[in-house]
Every structure is written in structure tokens, then in C-alpha cells.
Scaffold this active site. Structure first.
Site, PDB file in Angstrom:
ATOM      1  N   LYS A  63      -2.202  -1.668  -3.778  1.00  0.00           N
ATOM      2  CA  LYS A  63      -3.006  -0.451  -3.791  1.00  0.00           C
ATOM      3  C   LYS A  63      -2.087   0.764  -3.874  1.00  0.00           C
ATOM      4  O   LYS A  63      -1.155   0.863  -3.074  1.00  0.00           O
ATOM      5  CB  LYS A  63      -3.850  -0.387  -2.503  1.00  0.00           C
ATOM      6  CG  LYS A  63      -4.733   0.838  -2.383  1.00  0.00           C
ATOM      7  CD  LYS A  63      -5.479   0.855  -1.050  1.00  0.00           C
ATOM      8  CE  LYS A  63      -6.381   2.093  -0.956  1.00  0.00           C
ATOM      9  NZ  LYS A  63      -7.075   2.182   0.334  1.00  0.00           N
TER      10      LYS A  63
ATOM     11  N   LYS B  42       0.854  -1.187   0.000  1.00  0.00           N
ATOM     12  CA  LYS B  42       0.000   0.000   0.000  1.00  0.00           C
ATOM     13  C   LYS B  42       0.888   1.234   0.000  1.00  0.00           C
ATOM     14  O   LYS B  42       1.621   1.490   0.949  1.00  0.00           O
ATOM     15  CB  LYS B  42      -0.913  -0.009   1.228  1.00  0.00           C
ATOM     16  CG  LYS B  42      -1.898   1.152   1.273  1.00  0.00           C
ATOM     17  CD  LYS B  42      -2.813   1.035   2.490  1.00  0.00           C
ATOM     18  CE  LYS B  42      -3.814   2.176   2.569  1.00  0.00           C
ATOM     19  NZ  LYS B  42      -4.680   2.064   3.763  1.00  0.00           N
TER      20      LYS B  42
END
Length: 326
Positions: free
Chosen positions: A249, A196
Site C-alpha cells: 500500500k 505500507k
């Protein structure tokens, strides 16, 4: 030209049927996960200004949304909660009657077949907006793990099928796996936000989830967008600690990372097509600059081609409709 030698690759593109027969990557409704934002209160349906078509919904307005998701053949949702009250330790994240816990029970009662993924983080619930316990302006790692584990267990107790920790604390998968197992939830998988990045593409999500940090940023725990090798270290750590899925992500600007993760690990890979990616396409489509259907399906297909097994996307309902038309 008589002695010209070349391959005739176009032979396999002669008709729509032939092209479909040799298509290498196929996007399916079953690949999609739809994010849902649930708020406390009654008769609430607030459209997120920066995300046209995405709403904050109270529990009494949730049934219609979930009915539509199920009718479209989307197999899973991920739930995000927006509480009325926040505090320094994010109590609403792990309270038995927190908004996400209520939403999980509500959805399971109406559609037990729908897979519910619970986003496991503290940022929506803390008054400072960070994903852990704060001392001064420092986010503490181990104290945060304790609260994240409590959150995961409470979500599993409410009926969540999958726990998706998104906080990026060191050791978060190990702590949550241990906590779930100790509470008897040995069969609940962990869908880790393994890679992330500290991305500017999250801006609209912070409007939707009311989760912007009140000071500083998240760069001490989310990844530097310039780094690639570090992503492999993060994913490897989560695999060793017991993750069952690996999320990358954002997705669109990180397709190289999606492919790296897919090539390096045998777990299912999830691409998160984030809010900023969604908002840009929506804005361009509303202005007539792009064909929304074509560009969305092309974008999602690119994520599958890069190696994603599943895709979290705010386009899921529209994409499911368009795929149904095919």
C-alpha cells in the site's frame, strides 16, 4: 526491403477473439475487495467529498450496500469504523460493541458467505489520530501491540474471517498471531499491511475515516516512499511472524514493490488501490478528461500484471459491473 528480416508480432493481435486467447493477465471479479466505512448513528449515508461514490454508512443503511456488493459477485469487503467518541487509547477499536464489531455481526447475519476482512488499527479510534499508544509525541511500540492484539481478538470474536493489521508497529504480526491462537482462533488468517508507505495518496481516506493525526506524521512507523530494499525486510519479518497474506500500500506508484514481493515470497499478495489513486481518476472522469471504465480496468489489470493476487479498491463495484458486461 527484399532482405529485411523482422518478427511479425502483430499476427497475434488480428482480432478481439485472438487477443483474448493469448491474454497473459486476466482481471476477475473474484480478485476484488471492497472497502466499507461504517459510522455510529442512524440513517447516515454521507458521501465522502473527496471520494465521489464512496459513503460513510450507519448500520441501518449497511444492508443495501452489502446486498449490492454480493449481487455484483464481489467476494470480500474490508471494514473500517468511525466511532462517535474517541480517547487516547482507542477503546472503541477493541470494545465488544465497537462499531466494527457490530458491523461484522450484522453483515455475517445477512450474508454469511461474504468474506469479512477487519482493518485492525487504532488511528480511527484515538483522539490523537496515531496508530498506537502515544507518550508525549512518541508512538510507543510494545504498549501499542497489546491494544492491537485486543482489537484483533475482539474482531475475530465478532465473526471476522480475516484480520488485517495496518498499524506498522514492529512485531505486530507476531503479537496478533499469538493473541489469536491463545484465544482459540488458530484458523483465522492475518492479511498483513506488510509494506505500507507514508504516502500522500492517503489524503482522501483520512476524510473518509476521520483519522488524520492531530500532531506530527506517521513517518516513524510507515515506510519512506524512496525505499525498496526496506520493503523486503518488512515483508520478510511478517512472513516469519506468521502472516498469511501480504499487502502493498499504495499500489499504483509502487508496482515495482508489488512485483518484488511477489517474486520473493510464496504468500498471496494484495495491492491496495488507495483513496488518492481513486480520487484522481474520479476527478478526471467527472471532468471528461479520461474514459473512466477503460482507465480503471487498465489500472487494475496493471496491478495484477505486477503480481497482485487480490486488489483492494474503491472502484470494486464499478469494476465488477464492467467485468460482468464482458
Amino acid at each position: 526491403m527484399d532482405n529485411l528480416q523482422f518478427r511479425r508480432n502483430r499476427r497475434l493481435r488480428n482480432s478481439a477473439t485472438l487477443r483474448s486467447m493469448v491474454r497473459e493477465t486476466v482481471l476477475r471479479k473474484e480478485d476484488l475487495i471492497y472497502p466499507v466505512f461504517v459510522v455510529e448513528g442512524e440513517d447516515v449515508k454521507n458521501e465522502v467529498s473527496s471520494m465521489p461514490g464512496v459513503f460513510q454508512l450507519s448500520l441501518d443503511r449497511l444492508a443495501t450496500e452489502i446486498d449490492e456488493v454480493v449481487s455484483l459477485g464481489i467476494p470480500a469487503i474490508i471494514l473500517f469504523g468511525i466511532p462517535t467518541e474517541k480517547d487516547a487509547v482507542g477503546t472503541g477499536a477493541y470494545h465488544d460493541h465497537g462499531i466494527v464489531q457490530q458491523a461484522i455481526r450484522f453483515v455475517k447475519e445477512h450474508h454469511p458467505e461474504l468474506v469479512i476482512i477487519a482493518d485492525t488499527c487504532l488511528c480511527e479510534y484515538t483522539d490523537h489520530g496515531h496508530c498506537g499508544v502515544v507518550e508525549g509525541e512518541k508512538v510507543l511500540n510494545e504498549p501499542s501491540l497489546d491494544l492491537l492484539t485486543r482489537t484483533a481478538v475482539s474482531q475475530a470474536e465478532a465473526g471476522a474471517d480475516i484480520i488485517a493489521p495496518s498499524n506498522m508497529m514492529d512485531g505486530f504480526v507476531a503479537a496478533i498471531r499469538q493473541g489469536l491462537d491463545a484465544a482459540g482462533f488458530i484458523d483465522i488468517p492475518i492479511m498483513s499491511y506488510a509494506v505500507k508507505y507514508a504516502s500522500a495518496y492517503y489524503g482522501p481516506f483520512r476524510d473518509a475515516a476521520d483519522s488524520a493525526p492531530q500532531f506530527g506524521d506517521r513517518k516513524t512507523y510507515q515506510m519512506d516512499p524512496a525505499n525498496r530494499i526496506e520493503a523486503m525486510r518488512e515483508a520478510e519479518s511478517d512472513v516469519m511472524e506468521g502472516a498469511d497474506f501480504l499487502i502493498v500500500k499504495p499500489a499504483l506508484s509502487y508496482l515495482d514493490i508489488v512485483r518484488d514481493v511477489k517474486n520473493s515470497f510464496s504468500l498471496p499478495v494484495v495491492a491496495y488501490n488507495v483513496s488518492g489513486e481513486y480520487a484522481m481518476v474520479k476527478a478526471a472522469a467527472l471532468n471528461g478528461w479520461v474514459d473512466e471504465k477503460t482507465i480503471v480496468l487498465e489500472t487494475l489489470t496493471s496491478m495484477k500484471r505486477a503480481g497482485a493476487d487480490l486488489i483492494m479498491t474503491y472502484h470494486a463495484k464499478d469494476a465488477a459491473r464492467w467485468l460482468g458486461e464482458k
